[in-house]
Write an enzyme that holds these catalytic residues in place. Sequence first.
Site, PDB file in Angstrom:
ATOM      1  N   TYR A 189      16.498  30.166   7.899  1.00  0.00           N
ATOM      2  CA  TYR A 189      15.480  30.706   8.359  1.00  0.00           C
ATOM      3  C   TYR A 189      15.360  30.979   9.970  1.00  0.00           C
ATOM      4  CZ  TYR A 189      12.937  30.024   3.910  1.00  0.00           C
ATOM      5  OH  TYR A 189      12.599  30.312   2.481  1.00  0.00           O
ATOM      6  N   ARG A 217     -10.222  -0.481  15.456  1.00  0.00           N
ATOM      7  CA  ARG A 217     -10.368   0.329  14.109  1.00  0.00           C
ATOM      8  C   ARG A 217     -11.366  -0.432  13.058  1.00  0.00           C
ATOM      9  NH1 ARG A 217      -4.734   0.931  11.185  1.00  0.00           N
ATOM     10  NH2 ARG A 217      -5.435  -0.769  10.610  1.00  0.00           N
ATOM     11  N   LYS A 226       0.721  -1.197   0.147  1.00  0.00           N
ATOM     12  CA  LYS A 226      -0.019  -0.054  -0.118  1.00  0.00           C
ATOM     13  C   LYS A 226       0.889   1.089   0.000  1.00  0.00           C
ATOM     14  CE  LYS A 226      -0.374  -0.295   4.995  1.00  0.00           C
ATOM     15  NZ  LYS A 226      -0.999  -0.794   6.146  1.00  0.00           N
ATOM     16  N   MET A 238      12.323  24.165   2.210  1.00  0.00           N
ATOM     17  CA  MET A 238      11.437  23.338   1.285  1.00  0.00           C
ATOM     18  C   MET A 238      12.493  22.461   0.502  1.00  0.00           C
ATOM     19  SD  MET A 238       8.383  24.304  -1.051  1.00  0.00           S
ATOM     20  CE  MET A 238       7.321  25.231   0.179  1.00  0.00           C
TER      21      MET A 238
HETATM   22  C1  LIG Z   1      -0.004  -1.958   6.816  1.00  0.00           C
HETATM   23  C2  LIG Z   1      -0.495  -3.091   7.009  1.00  0.00           C
HETATM   24  C3  LIG Z   1       0.160  -4.228   7.476  1.00  0.00           C
HETATM   25  C4  LIG Z   1       1.653  -4.209   7.159  1.00  0.00           C
HETATM   26  O1  LIG Z   1       2.235  -3.747   8.356  1.00  0.00           O
HETATM   27  P1  LIG Z   1       3.839  -3.565   8.582  1.00  0.00           P
HETATM   28  O2  LIG Z   1       3.991  -2.960  10.028  1.00  0.00           O
HETATM   29  O3  LIG Z   1       4.308  -2.412   7.506  1.00  0.00           O
HETATM   30  O4  LIG Z   1       4.463  -4.793   8.483  1.00  0.00           O
HETATM   31  C5  LIG Z   1      -0.329  -5.382   7.765  1.00  0.00           C
HETATM   32  N1  LIG Z   1      -1.647  -5.598   7.936  1.00  0.00           N
HETATM   33  C6  LIG Z   1      -2.413  -4.594   7.740  1.00  0.00           C
HETATM   34  C7  LIG Z   1      -4.016  -4.782   8.027  1.00  0.00           C
HETATM   35  C8  LIG Z   1      -1.997  -3.526   7.575  1.00  0.00           C
HETATM   36  O5  LIG Z   1      -2.765  -2.257   7.512  1.00  0.00           O
END
Ligand SMILES: *Cc1c(COP(=O)(O)O)cnc(C)c1O
Length: 357
Positions: free
Chosen positions: A255, A131, A35, A303
């Site tokens: 800055y 969650r 992701k 930046m």
């Molecule tokens: C992002 C995520 C993972 C991976 O987690 P890591 O800590 O990056 O290994 C696994 N399961 C779910 C549901 C996630 O949202």
Amino acid sequence: MDWRPQASINLTALQHNLTQVRQHAPGQRIIAVIKADAYGHGLVPVAQSLQGQVDMFAVARLHEAITLREAGIAADILLLEGVHDQEELTLAIRHTLQPVVHQASQVALLQCMRPDRTIYCWLKINTGMHRLGIAPSEVNTTLQQIRCCQHIRLCGLMTHLANADDPADTSVRQQMDQMIMLGKQHPLPQTIANSAGILHWPASHADWVRPGLMLYGAAPHPTRPGSAYDLQPVMTLTAPLLGIRQVQAGERVGYNGLWEAHKTHQIGIVGIGYGDGYPRNITADAYVIVNQQPARIVGRISMDMLTIDLTDIPAQRGDQVVLWGTELPINQVATWAQTVPYTLFTGVTARVLRHYQ
Ligand SMILES: *Cc1c(COP(=O)(O)O)cnc(C)c1O
């Protein structure tokens, strides 16, 4: 020469880290979590590198999965947040994605659907993260509802650990126990472990593991670097030294004049800033690597630039400066920025050139 900051992505290190996942979880199937643009490493190139090596991919959102399909990735894809309406479900079916079902509204969506092919999905249980996920007490009824739908195939049960990055935590055990209880009533494949579960909690490995961060070579532990687990950094972030200037005692750099010279200093101007994803708030001991030597960051991060003290370091315009990666673990930078490697990886912006080796 290219004067932009660069994120060099080492796909050999990615493969190495995958073998580490296998060593920790030798009997488990692997869902590679890619992701958020594969944690900033590039969704499609990372998927192409891992395709055939892992059993499945996971992304958070529908559109990430569609990007993978459009790039020709044919592997199974888990949608971690599932689908939110009819339109998304239709697209998920069209692209043969496997949605997570984590609330009653999603069960209702599936029940209404009469697709021409089987939908493969996963049922997520809330065991303490609070969650996503249905309550353990609702599993029986939900499974009955799902089993009434001829067009749905349930692949397994899933949960997510809230505190697995702390090896001394006690709630992890409670979360796992709830899954063991459920497993006794409902003999279905289970997936529980993220990277922290894989590295610290063997009892969470179950049938499928879901590594994210560790694939990219960083450890989820708050203080240990990836190397403590024999992981190799996949991303090395570098930027060129755009120039060097001398400042005299009493002159202030950047800055708000946060840093003041108390003697003559050589100041290096590095072509990367918070607009590229380098954190703006870091502690005064933060440094970068120039010609294998640590060079302290002085003054505010801008930046597009940051400034470093090169007084005792041989360097010249055009030298590449390492912000994190092979010579400087990202966990260290995360500590200076009072954050975690996840935010640094995903914060690298689009104007940083990615290249793959
Ligand atoms: C992002 C995520 C993972 C991976 O987690 P890591 O800590 O990056 O290994 C696994 N399961 C779910 C549901 C996630 O949202």
